[in-house]
Design a protein around this motif. Structure first.
Motif, PDB file in Angstrom:
ATOM      1  N   VAL A  50       0.811  -1.223   0.000  1.00  0.00           N
ATOM      2  CA  VAL A  50       0.000   0.000   0.000  1.00  0.00           C
ATOM      3  C   VAL A  50       0.847   1.278   0.000  1.00  0.00           C
ATOM      4  O   VAL A  50       0.638   2.178  -0.794  1.00  0.00           O
ATOM      5  N   TYR A  51       1.818   1.319   0.903  1.00  0.00           N
ATOM      6  CA  TYR A  51       2.707   2.477   0.998  1.00  0.00           C
ATOM      7  C   TYR A  51       4.069   1.956   1.434  1.00  0.00           C
ATOM      8  O   TYR A  51       4.151   1.009   2.229  1.00  0.00           O
ATOM      9  N   THR A  52       5.133   2.518   0.884  1.00  0.00           N
ATOM     10  CA  THR A  52       6.463   2.234   1.454  1.00  0.00           C
ATOM     11  C   THR A  52       7.165   3.559   1.622  1.00  0.00           C
ATOM     12  O   THR A  52       7.002   4.463   0.824  1.00  0.00           O
ATOM     13  N   GLY A  53       7.941   3.671   2.653  1.00  0.00           N
ATOM     14  CA  GLY A  53       8.605   4.947   2.883  1.00  0.00           C
ATOM     15  C   GLY A  53       9.874   4.760   3.667  1.00  0.00           C
ATOM     16  O   GLY A  53      10.753   3.962   3.305  1.00  0.00           O
ATOM     17  N   ALA A  54       9.974   5.474   4.793  1.00  0.00           N
ATOM     18  CA  ALA A  54      11.224   5.541   5.531  1.00  0.00           C
ATOM     19  C   ALA A  54      11.578   4.217   6.226  1.00  0.00           C
ATOM     20  O   ALA A  54      12.741   3.804   6.236  1.00  0.00           O
ATOM     21  N   VAL A  55      10.582   3.544   6.805  1.00  0.00           N
ATOM     22  CA  VAL A  55      10.883   2.275   7.491  1.00  0.00           C
ATOM     23  C   VAL A  55      11.284   1.213   6.469  1.00  0.00           C
ATOM     24  O   VAL A  55      12.281   0.508   6.630  1.00  0.00           O
ATOM     25  N   LYS A  56      10.531   1.112   5.379  1.00  0.00           N
ATOM     26  CA  LYS A  56      10.843   0.105   4.350  1.00  0.00           C
ATOM     27  C   LYS A  56      12.198   0.380   3.689  1.00  0.00           C
ATOM     28  O   LYS A  56      12.860  -0.536   3.210  1.00  0.00           O
ATOM     29  N   GLU A  77       0.627  -8.685   5.325  1.00  0.00           N
ATOM     30  CA  GLU A  77       0.723  -8.378   6.750  1.00  0.00           C
ATOM     31  C   GLU A  77       2.007  -8.977   7.337  1.00  0.00           C
ATOM     32  O   GLU A  77       2.711  -8.329   8.108  1.00  0.00           O
ATOM     33  N   ARG A  78       2.305 -10.221   6.951  1.00  0.00           N
ATOM     34  CA  ARG A  78       3.496 -10.886   7.481  1.00  0.00           C
ATOM     35  C   ARG A  78       4.759 -10.214   6.969  1.00  0.00           C
ATOM     36  O   ARG A  78       5.717  -9.993   7.706  1.00  0.00           O
ATOM     37  N   PHE A  79       4.751  -9.882   5.681  1.00  0.00           N
ATOM     38  CA  PHE A  79       5.903  -9.202   5.088  1.00  0.00           C
ATOM     39  C   PHE A  79       6.098  -7.839   5.772  1.00  0.00           C
ATOM     40  O   PHE A  79       7.225  -7.460   6.126  1.00  0.00           O
ATOM     41  N   SER A  80       5.016  -7.119   5.982  1.00  0.00           N
ATOM     42  CA  SER A  80       5.112  -5.800   6.622  1.00  0.00           C
ATOM     43  C   SER A  80       5.681  -5.928   8.038  1.00  0.00           C
ATOM     44  O   SER A  80       6.494  -5.109   8.473  1.00  0.00           O
ATOM     45  N   GLU A  81       5.253  -6.962   8.757  1.00  0.00           N
ATOM     46  CA  GLU A  81       5.765  -7.144  10.121  1.00  0.00           C
ATOM     47  C   GLU A  81       7.253  -7.512  10.104  1.00  0.00           C
ATOM     48  O   GLU A  81       8.013  -7.120  11.002  1.00  0.00           O
ATOM     49  N   THR A 141      -4.101   3.647  10.045  1.00  0.00           N
ATOM     50  CA  THR A 141      -4.520   2.284  10.372  1.00  0.00           C
ATOM     51  C   THR A 141      -4.598   1.388   9.139  1.00  0.00           C
ATOM     52  O   THR A 141      -4.825   0.198   9.244  1.00  0.00           O
ATOM     53  N   ARG A 142      -4.431   1.964   7.942  1.00  0.00           N
ATOM     54  CA  ARG A 142      -4.599   1.160   6.731  1.00  0.00           C
ATOM     55  C   ARG A 142      -3.280   0.708   6.106  1.00  0.00           C
ATOM     56  O   ARG A 142      -3.260   0.065   5.071  1.00  0.00           O
ATOM     57  N   VAL A 143      -2.174   1.114   6.711  1.00  0.00           N
ATOM     58  CA  VAL A 143      -0.860   0.667   6.224  1.00  0.00           C
ATOM     59  C   VAL A 143      -0.248  -0.199   7.318  1.00  0.00           C
ATOM     60  O   VAL A 143       0.001   0.288   8.425  1.00  0.00           O
ATOM     61  N   HIS A 144      -0.029  -1.463   7.026  1.00  0.00           N
ATOM     62  CA  HIS A 144       0.309  -2.386   8.110  1.00  0.00           C
ATOM     63  C   HIS A 144       1.650  -2.061   8.774  1.00  0.00           C
ATOM     64  O   HIS A 144       1.786  -2.230   9.981  1.00  0.00           O
ATOM     65  N   THR A 145       2.632  -1.592   8.004  1.00  0.00           N
ATOM     66  CA  THR A 145       3.913  -1.241   8.645  1.00  0.00           C
ATOM     67  C   THR A 145       3.702  -0.095   9.635  1.00  0.00           C
ATOM     68  O   THR A 145       4.268  -0.101  10.735  1.00  0.00           O
ATOM     69  N   VAL A 146       2.896   0.875   9.246  1.00  0.00           N
ATOM     70  CA  VAL A 146       2.652   2.025  10.127  1.00  0.00           C
ATOM     71  C   VAL A 146       1.879   1.577  11.366  1.00  0.00           C
ATOM     72  O   VAL A 146       2.219   1.917  12.501  1.00  0.00           O
ATOM     73  N   LYS A 147       0.848   0.765  11.123  1.00  0.00           N
ATOM     74  CA  LYS A 147       0.049   0.258  12.246  1.00  0.00           C
ATOM     75  C   LYS A 147       0.939  -0.510  13.224  1.00  0.00           C
ATOM     76  O   LYS A 147       0.834  -0.359  14.445  1.00  0.00           O
ATOM     77  N   ASP A 148       1.835  -1.304  12.660  1.00  0.00           N
ATOM     78  CA  ASP A 148       2.685  -2.151  13.494  1.00  0.00           C
ATOM     79  C   ASP A 148       3.746  -1.345  14.247  1.00  0.00           C
ATOM     80  O   ASP A 148       4.046  -1.646  15.400  1.00  0.00           O
ATOM     81  N   PRO A 178      -3.094   1.906  -4.502  1.00  0.00           N
ATOM     82  CA  PRO A 178      -3.301   0.703  -5.308  1.00  0.00           C
ATOM     83  C   PRO A 178      -4.713   0.179  -5.094  1.00  0.00           C
ATOM     84  O   PRO A 178      -5.206   0.158  -3.961  1.00  0.00           O
ATOM     85  N   PRO A 179      -5.393  -0.249  -6.147  1.00  0.00           N
ATOM     86  CA  PRO A 179      -6.803  -0.623  -6.045  1.00  0.00           C
ATOM     87  C   PRO A 179      -7.100  -1.674  -4.985  1.00  0.00           C
ATOM     88  O   PRO A 179      -8.168  -1.660  -4.404  1.00  0.00           O
ATOM     89  N   ARG A 180      -6.154  -2.569  -4.684  1.00  0.00           N
ATOM     90  CA  ARG A 180      -6.475  -3.631  -3.722  1.00  0.00           C
ATOM     91  C   ARG A 180      -6.753  -3.081  -2.332  1.00  0.00           C
ATOM     92  O   ARG A 180      -7.343  -3.743  -1.499  1.00  0.00           O
ATOM     93  N   LEU A 181      -6.338  -1.812  -2.085  1.00  0.00           N
ATOM     94  CA  LEU A 181      -6.626  -1.231  -0.779  1.00  0.00           C
ATOM     95  C   LEU A 181      -8.121  -1.109  -0.534  1.00  0.00           C
ATOM     96  O   LEU A 181      -8.581  -1.118   0.593  1.00  0.00           O
ATOM     97  N   LEU A 182      -8.891  -1.000  -1.618  1.00  0.00           N
ATOM     98  CA  LEU A 182     -10.339  -0.917  -1.442  1.00  0.00           C
ATOM     99  C   LEU A 182     -10.866  -2.124  -0.675  1.00  0.00           C
ATOM    100  O   LEU A 182     -11.732  -2.013   0.176  1.00  0.00           O
ATOM    101  N   LEU A 183     -10.325  -3.301  -1.007  1.00  0.00           N
ATOM    102  CA  LEU A 183     -10.771  -4.495  -0.296  1.00  0.00           C
ATOM    103  C   LEU A 183     -10.190  -4.540   1.109  1.00  0.00           C
ATOM    104  O   LEU A 183     -10.829  -4.989   2.039  1.00  0.00           O
ATOM    105  N   ARG A 184      -8.956  -4.032   1.243  1.00  0.00           N
ATOM    106  CA  ARG A 184      -8.338  -4.070   2.561  1.00  0.00           C
ATOM    107  C   ARG A 184      -8.999  -3.112   3.541  1.00  0.00           C
ATOM    108  O   ARG A 184      -8.723  -3.145   4.723  1.00  0.00           O
TER     109      ARG A 184
END
Ligand code: SF4
Ligand code: SF4
Length: 275
Positions: A50-56, A77-81, A141-148, A178-184
């Motif tokens: 969904v988003y990548t930035g400074a942590v990624k 989710e697992r990759f983000s964690e 809350t919609r970006v798992h790396t940020v949430k985590d 990215p369109p898949r965020l609509l489902l997420r």
């Protein structure tokens, strides 16, 4: 001053205490020995996370083999964690994020450039991501790396981050995601859709006429699903739909073939390059 690749002095395995997904990582010795780290992420949305930035951006300290191992975790989710696991042991220095021209949609390789005219800086990369997401209209809350990172105490919630400089309202622009965020947006709907319609992820597909056989996709594929035989060929029985090949192809020869429902959703959000 010389420019050196992070691989120059080899890699060292370091332990990740309290990692959720990985317990160790091979990390560049050049990075570990550096007196000062200045990380230069780009502000962009991302087709997988969904988003990548400074942590990624700290993912760059891993060798290719280790990046493949992380990507084999597959579900975002697992990759983000795992990205946050890595950040917990290597995150340091100063992050300077280039948002002068960001990228929206299917980043990092085939999104659309979007002028924003902003540079974000912080000594806390996780906090920087919290603010960057707000700048582009993405809920934290919609970006798992940020949430985590917030859940683990590496980042503060947006309301608690002290911002110096221009106010959010002066610089923010809503990015297409990215369109898949609509489902997420609703994990229950996403899970049910995946189960009922077999929509877990989109398939990658090769446009042979654009392929130059450069091999970048084969080199990055974490499960060895790609061979080059005149052009790139994908063994779908091995493919785990990590989209790394899609990200690295310099010639737009790999596209995402989305199932019908996601194609419709993608068009609703102006998504690009969805077959
Ligand atoms: S990265 Fe793209 S151009 Fe290079 S071999 Fe793979 S599909 Fe072909
Ligand atoms: S073929 Fe592409 S999407 Fe499939 S596992 Fe390999 S890199 Fe990932």
């Amino acid at each position: 001053m010389s420019i050196e690749p992070l691989s120059r002095a080899g890699y060292e395995r370091i332990e990740i205490v309290n990692g959720k997904q990985v317990s160790s990582a091979l990390v560049s010795r050049l990075f570990l020995d550096a007196d000062l780290v200045i990380s230069l992420p780009k502000l962009k949305t991302h087709v997988q996370t969904v988003y990548t930035g400074a942590v990624k951006n700290f993912f760059a300290v891993l060798p290719l083999s280790e990046r493949r191992r992380f990507h084999r975790l597959n579900r975002y989710e697992r990759f983000s964690e795992a990205i946050v696991d890595l950040y917990s042991v290597v995150g340091r220095g100063v992050s300077l994020m280039d948002g002068i021209v960001g990228m929206e949609g299917n980043g990092p390789s085939t999104g659309r450039p979007r002028k924003l005219g902003v540079v974000l800086a912080s000594a806390n990369a996780a906090n920087l991501d919290v603010v960057a997401c707000e700048v582009i209209g993405l809920s934290q809350t919609r970006v798992h790396t940020v949430k985590d990172t917030i859940a683990r105490g590496f980042a503060a919630r947006f309301e608690e981050v002290q911002i110096v400089g221009d106010s959010l309202s002066q610089v923010s622009r809503k990015f297409h995601v990215p369109p898949r965020l609509l489902l997420r947006a609703n994990p229950i709907i996403e899970g049910l859709t995946d189960i009922v319609l077999g929509l877990h992820g989109s398939a990658v597909e090769v446009h042979a006429d654009k392929c130059t056989s450069c091999g970048h996709c084969r080199n990055i594929c974490p499960v060895g699903a790609i061979t080059i035989d005149n052009y790139c060929r994908i063994d779908y029985s091995k493919c785990i739909r990590c989209y790394c090949c899609f990200e690295v192809c310099p010639n737009d020869a790999i596209v995402l073939r989305r199932p019908f429902v996601r194609r419709v959703l993608g068009r609703l959000r102006g998504g690009k390059r969805e077959e």
